[in-house]
Design a protein around this motif. Structure first.
Motif: not given
Length: 330
Positions: A101-106
């Motif tokens: 799980i990560g973020s779409d950009g900052l």
């Protein structure tokens, strides 16, 4: 009131445009939700989804391949995430793939990234569960920084206490820093160590000179032993001969011990003579009889010398012995 032709045209255009906009909206929403594509579902378990929501994108190697279908709380430490993925991507995703799980950009929305696994494995199928990997989130980083900051504050406070005590002259370290007499003693000790080191160096130089002189001067006995290879060979030969003699002596002693043991264990004449007491008694009796017989024989011979019948014979023998002695003396 009758509608004019222009109003009818406007109404028709409005209906047409509204219909087109509705169709486009449905198409776009369906496209985003993969309503018009063949999909299959895969799942993964996470400990923390970091704000992931339904409808967020699912990416494989950076390409959008689906959306998050459902998020279900299994227990207090496990969350199940179901993902709807395009069926045409099936041939590229293996069972050893890993979901993160990560973020779409900052500052963008949270997304699910599927990373290819290492090695060879079978192609994923509908309903399979893939492994997951939880990255360190911003909250974890902030929590770690907070703990580190608190530890740094405690450490700074302790260092401040130590330096204050040292300035006031408390403790052994403060005594070492402020006591001038001890500093002089340390300097004196260091000077003595330097002097001892210099003396040791001079002694080693002298020893080296002595060894060099022994190697170069062959007039002394030690120098001759060190440099004369012939004497060295003779000494080696002597030591070797001594070793050989020692081995021969050991062999001889072993043979003697073996012979003695054989004599002691044997049942021959030696054992019979040494251990048979009856034989010893017989030998003593025989010797006694021989001595008595010899004594009697001497007595008989003496009687024969004085007997008138044999006296002339013995006198004749005495005269012959005297003549032979005179001849020997001449």
């Amino acid at each position: 009131m009758k509608k004019t032709k222009s109003q009818e045209i406007r109404l028709g255009l409005f209906v047409i445009i509204s219909t087109i906009l509705f169709v486009l909206a449905v198409y776009l929403i369906g496209q985003k939700k993969n309503m018009f594509k063949k999909t299959f579902t895969i799942s993964s378990y996470f400990q923390n989804v970091h704000g992931l929501q339904k409808g967020n994108n699912v990416r494989y190697s950076g390409i959008n391949i689906g959306t998050v279908k459902d998020i279900e709380m299994v227990n207090d430490s496990t969350i199940k995430v179901d993902m709807s993925v395009e069926e045409k991507i099936t041939s590229y995703i293996k069972k050893n793939a890993i979901a993160t799980i990560g973020s779409d950009g900052l500052v963008g929305n949270m997304i699910v990234n599927i990373l290819p696994g290492t090695g060879y494995d079978d192609v994923i199928a509908n309903g399979d569960i893939i492994q997951s990997y939880s990255k360190i989130g911003a909250e974890d980083i902030l929590s770690t920084l907070s703990v580190s900051t608190e530890n740094a504050a405690i450490l700074t406070s302790d260092l401040l206490k130590i330096t204050t005590a040292m300035i006031k002259g408390k403790g052994t370290l403060a005594l070492l820093l402020n006591d001038t007499i001890m500093a002089k003693d340390l300097r004196h000790s260091i000077t003595n160590l330097q002097t001892a080191s210099q003396s040791a160096s001079n002694t080693l130089n002298e020893i080296n000179q002595i060894v060099t002189s022994l190697r170069t001067n062959k007039s002394t006995v030690l120098g001759m032993l060190l440099n004369d290879s012939i004497s060295g060979k003779k000494i080696k030969s002597t030591v070797k001969n001594l070793e050989t003699s020692s081995k021969e002596m050991e062999t001889m002693l072993f043979n003697i011990n073996t012979a003695v043991n054989d004599f002691n264990k044997s049942k021959g004449t030696y054992n019979y003579i040494v251990k048979d007491t009856s034989l010893v008694k017989d030998l003593k009796s025989t010797l006694k009889n021989i001595n008595e017989g010899t004594d009697k024989f001497n007595q008989n011979m003496e009687a024969l010398k004085h007997n008138f019948l044999t006296r002339s014979y013995f006198r004749k023998l005495e005269r012959q012995e005297k003549r032979e002695l005179k001849k020997l003396e001449q």
